[in-house]
Design an enzyme around this catalytic site. Structure first.
Site, PDB file in Angstrom:
ATOM      1  CD  GLU A  31       8.798   8.696   0.920  1.00 25.06           C
ATOM      2  OE1 GLU A  31       9.699   7.768   0.427  1.00 25.06           O
ATOM      3  OE2 GLU A  31       7.461   8.655   0.811  1.00 25.06           O
ATOM      4  CG  HIS A  65      10.762   6.373  -3.545  1.00 28.31           C
ATOM      5  ND1 HIS A  65      10.817   5.074  -2.835  1.00 28.31           N
ATOM      6  CD2 HIS A  65       9.747   7.031  -3.028  1.00 28.31           C
ATOM      7  CE1 HIS A  65       9.713   5.003  -2.157  1.00 28.31           C
ATOM      8  NE2 HIS A  65       9.029   5.911  -2.169  1.00 28.31           N
TER       9      HIS A  65
HETATM   10  O1  G3P Z   1       6.546   7.190  -2.058  1.00 29.20           O
HETATM   11  C1  G3P Z   1       5.736   7.440  -0.859  1.00 29.20           C
HETATM   12  C2  G3P Z   1       5.937   6.001  -0.006  1.00 29.20           C
HETATM   13  O2  G3P Z   1       7.207   5.621  -0.115  1.00 29.20           O
HETATM   14  C3  G3P Z   1       5.348   5.860   1.203  1.00 29.20           C
HETATM   15  O3  G3P Z   1       5.020   4.511   1.551  1.00 29.20           O
HETATM   16  O4  G3P Z   1       3.498   2.654   2.097  1.00 29.20           O
HETATM   17  O5  G3P Z   1       4.406   4.352   3.877  1.00 29.20           O
HETATM   18  O6  G3P Z   1       2.702   5.199   2.513  1.00 29.20           O
HETATM   19  P1  G3P Z   1       3.950   4.263   2.567  1.00 29.20           P
END
Ligand code: G3P
Length: 223
Positions: free
Chosen positions: A139, A91
């Protein structure tokens, strides 16, 4: 795990009773709406939560160690014994070197833990795809916690990530995450070819997590 998948990363936003309550909400919604939800609580909550819900419980990280003198590490064996069904690896808030990712995927597979490897770029995604994790989650760290969904802010990047990795390995399952906060964000992520999303803030920090989750699932069921 049958897609679509919503993987809710509790991060360190909740723990103890609050984490268990949120886990129970996710469990109830998943059962009632028949959509796959998995949750990733903090290490210290995995065993209690795994005993109290049916949905898969994931760890937010693991260390590539076996039994032995590894103070402060978290082993795949211990996670399995605690009731974890899977693990998030690499992550952006717990970034690993490529060699570490490789060892973590290998040891997670040995202990039959579902692997969700995060990647913040197409280049890294291609390297990770070679390790054949169960899922690769794209991400953009800049969008994490902003409420600006990667599926709507960077649709072309998500689409390209899916296409390139699928050309590389037709079986690869791609999730995307960062800023996912509305049902439309989830629907868009699926439209772009992902099999689901990684979510944290919009659910875990919500005053009414059940309402947000139901909105997500209503959009998924419309698909
Ligand atoms: O693991 C998912 C996370 O990093 C996403 O964060 O708070 O943007 O949904 P958020």
């Amino acid at each position: 795990m049958k897609p679509p998948l919503i993987l809710i990363n509790f991060k360190c936003f909740v723990s103890g009773k609050k984490a268990l309550n949120l886990a129970r909400i996710c469990d109830e919604v998943s059962k009632n709406y028949k959509v796959n939800i998995a949750i990733a609580p903090q290490f210290t909550d995995i065993a209690t939560i795994a005993k109290n819900v049916k949905i898969p419980v994931f760890a937010q990280h693991l260390d590539a160690v076996e039994k032995g003198a590894f103070t402060g590490h978290v082993s795949a064996e211990a996670l399995k014994e605690a009731g974890a069904k899977g693990v998030i690896i690499n992550h952006s808030e717990k970034k690993l070197q490529t060699e570490e990712i490789e060892k973590c995927v290998e040891i997670a597979k040995k202990y039959k833990l579902i692997t969700v490897c995060c990647s913040d770029s197409l280049e890294e995604g291609k390297k990770i795809a070679k390790l054949k994790p169960n899922f690769i989650a794209y991400e953009d760290p800049i969008l994490i916690g902003t409420g600006k969904a990667i599926s709507r802010v960077k649709p072309d990047s998500v689409k390209k990530f899916v296409e390139v990795l699928r050309n590389f390995d037709s079986k690869v399952k791609v999730l995307c995450g960062a800023g996912i906060s509305k049902g439309e964000d989830v629907a868009k992520a699926l439209e772009l070819g992902t099999v689901g999303v990684l979510v944290a803030s919009s659910v875990v920090k919500a005053r009414n997590p059940k309402k947000i989750l139901i909105e997500f699932l209503n959009f998924i069921r419309k698909k």
